[in-house]
Design an enzyme around this catalytic site. Sequence first.
Site, PDB file in Angstrom:
ATOM      1  N   HIS A  78       3.156  11.544  -3.740  1.00  0.00           N
ATOM      2  CA  HIS A  78       2.111  12.440  -4.251  1.00  0.00           C
ATOM      3  C   HIS A  78       1.275  13.044  -3.126  1.00  0.00           C
ATOM      4  CE1 HIS A  78      -0.610   8.811  -4.056  1.00  0.00           C
ATOM      5  NE2 HIS A  78      -1.487   9.744  -3.719  1.00  0.00           N
ATOM      6  N   ASP A 108       6.836   7.433  -6.544  1.00  0.00           N
ATOM      7  CA  ASP A 108       5.755   7.750  -5.611  1.00  0.00           C
ATOM      8  C   ASP A 108       6.084   7.309  -4.188  1.00  0.00           C
ATOM      9  OD1 ASP A 108       3.381   8.888  -4.842  1.00  0.00           O
ATOM     10  OD2 ASP A 108       2.137   7.188  -5.401  1.00  0.00           O
ATOM     11  N   SER A 186      -3.514   5.832   0.099  1.00  0.00           N
ATOM     12  CA  SER A 186      -2.210   6.148  -0.473  1.00  0.00           C
ATOM     13  C   SER A 186      -1.155   6.307   0.621  1.00  0.00           C
ATOM     14  CB  SER A 186      -2.283   7.443  -1.284  1.00  0.00           C
ATOM     15  OG  SER A 186      -3.089   7.289  -2.418  1.00  0.00           O
TER      16      SER A 186
END
Length: 344
Positions: A78, A108, A186
């Site tokens: 993402h 992801d 992330s």
Amino acid sequence: MGIGSIAVFLLFFAWPSQASEAEPALEDLFSAVNGSVVLVRTRERALVGNNNVGVVPFTDQGSGVLISEDGDVLTAAHLVQVADTVQVEFGDGTKVLAKIVSSEPAADLAMLRLERVPEGAVIAKMGNSDAVRVGQRIFVIGAPYGLSHTLTVGRISARRLPGTLGGPLALAEFFQADVAINRGNSGGPMFDMNGEVVGIVSHILSQSGAFEGVGFSVTSNSIRQLLLTPRTPWSGISVFGLDEKLAGIFNLPQDSGVLVQRVAAGSPGARLGLQPSYLPAKIGEHDILLGGDIILEVDGFQVGKFESYIALRDHLAEIEVGQTVAVKVFRQGRVIELTTTIEE
């Protein structure tokens, strides 16, 4: 030998040494692996207003980890899926451009390849996530809110099998953990107490938008299965799935499809000629864009259904450089076919 002496003898020789079983000091582990962690910066485009004139560049950032001498860096899909350019920064300030070579949005996960590997960079070792137990200590290194090389520590709260979390991330197994992660973490690595990568940070569950003790990381064995062997090619597009009901509303000639949202410059999707959406709208709880191409088929595989996605994923993983890919799209009420040749 007296009873007291015998007791001391047994305690000294018969019991396992506490020092031999002790975990390595956390500060030593951090020093050993920190050189493998990178800050990932992307440059992409976002829509401002209701048409393509309002598309403006912006930057985003997250984390990643170097896992090979060839310059392979694991990160979150993402973060980079529709990035026009990607740059990574090491702890000593060295900045290196990277290209996206593999991506699996349904887990992801993404893989970057650095233009060069800086001298002195540390290569992280991939661990065995099947050996990780609930309750085990782990630590994460990343860049929450841009604060690079930040260490946080926690424990594994649960193991979530593929398909059990709901939502679009149905392919991967996840570790749920209480280790603090926030925006910017992330794509960063989760290490076990041997200093091996056992997960890649993905997302959190939160009512406030900030960390509330429930975070998820893709397990290392899922990474091996879904991204490394074989590698899933990067498309450079983001999409919104259309089920049978929405397919009817959009007047599609079939019962499913995917609406193209954004297309990265220079990506396979851009070379194919896919047109991104540009008109903001809301479908249920989803904020989406309308007006772009709707993909119907890729090399004869219907898209928009989970079963066909698995088959298509396996097909694309076997395509070699120089082969042609054909994509059927629904554009302005007509079905057209687009083709492109796979490049290295």
